[in-house]
Design a protein around this motif. Structure first.
Motif, PDB file in Angstrom:
ATOM      1  N   LEU A 188      15.512 122.245  64.548  1.00 23.18           N
ATOM      2  CA  LEU A 188      15.126 122.345  64.022  1.00 23.18           C
ATOM      3  C   LEU A 188      14.843 122.595  62.394  1.00 23.18           C
ATOM      4  N   GLU A 189      16.570 123.425  62.429  1.00 27.67           N
ATOM      5  CA  GLU A 189      17.008 123.635  60.930  1.00 27.67           C
ATOM      6  C   GLU A 189      16.565 122.300  60.236  1.00 27.67           C
ATOM      7  N   LEU A 190      17.126 121.457  60.554  1.00 27.35           N
ATOM      8  CA  LEU A 190      17.496 119.987  59.418  1.00 27.35           C
ATOM      9  C   LEU A 190      16.013 119.680  58.812  1.00 27.35           C
ATOM     10  N   ARG A 191      14.558 119.821  60.092  1.00 28.14           N
ATOM     11  CA  ARG A 191      13.745 119.243  60.146  1.00 28.14           C
ATOM     12  C   ARG A 191      13.351 120.463  59.244  1.00 28.14           C
ATOM     13  N   GLU A 192      13.249 122.015  58.679  1.00 27.21           N
ATOM     14  CA  GLU A 192      12.668 122.498  58.077  1.00 27.21           C
ATOM     15  C   GLU A 192      13.249 123.005  56.340  1.00 27.21           C
ATOM     16  N   ARG A 193      14.981 122.302  56.640  1.00 25.99           N
ATOM     17  CA  ARG A 193      15.595 121.966  55.559  1.00 25.99           C
ATOM     18  C   ARG A 193      14.968 120.769  55.057  1.00 25.99           C
ATOM     19  N   ALA A 194      14.048 119.367  55.334  1.00 26.10           N
ATOM     20  CA  ALA A 194      14.186 118.596  54.953  1.00 26.10           C
ATOM     21  C   ALA A 194      12.939 118.331  53.651  1.00 26.10           C
ATOM     22  N   VAL A 195      11.999 119.375  54.486  1.00 23.64           N
ATOM     23  CA  VAL A 195      10.156 119.922  54.609  1.00 23.64           C
ATOM     24  C   VAL A 195      10.717 120.539  53.073  1.00 23.64           C
TER      25      VAL A 195
END
Length: 54
Positions: free
Chosen positions: A9-16
Motif C-alpha cells: 500500500l505504501e508503494l502504491r500511495e507513493r507512486a500515485v
C-alpha cells in the motif's frame, strides 16, 4: 481467501503521489519503470484515485 498483493500500500500511495506531484505529467510507462512496477498497475491506481476525487 484473497491473493496476496504484489505491491505494498505504501508503494502504491507513493507512486500515485509522485505522478500527481509531477508537472508536466510523466508518461506512466516511464514512471512505472523508474519505481519498478507494471505500467498497467500504476495506471489502475491513478484511475482509482481520480475516481474517488471526482
Amino acid at each position: 481467501m484473497a491473493a496476496p498483493r504484489k505491491y505494498s500500500l505504501e508503494l502504491r500511495e507513493r507512486a500515485v503521489r509522485m505522478y500527481r506531484a509531477s508537472d508536466p505529467k510523466p508518461q506512466i510507462k516511464r514512471l512505472a519503470a523508474e519505481i519498478g512496477v507494471h505500467p498497467e498497475a500504476l495506471r489502475g491506481w491513478i484511475r482509482r484515485v481520480r475516481g474517488r476525487m471526482c
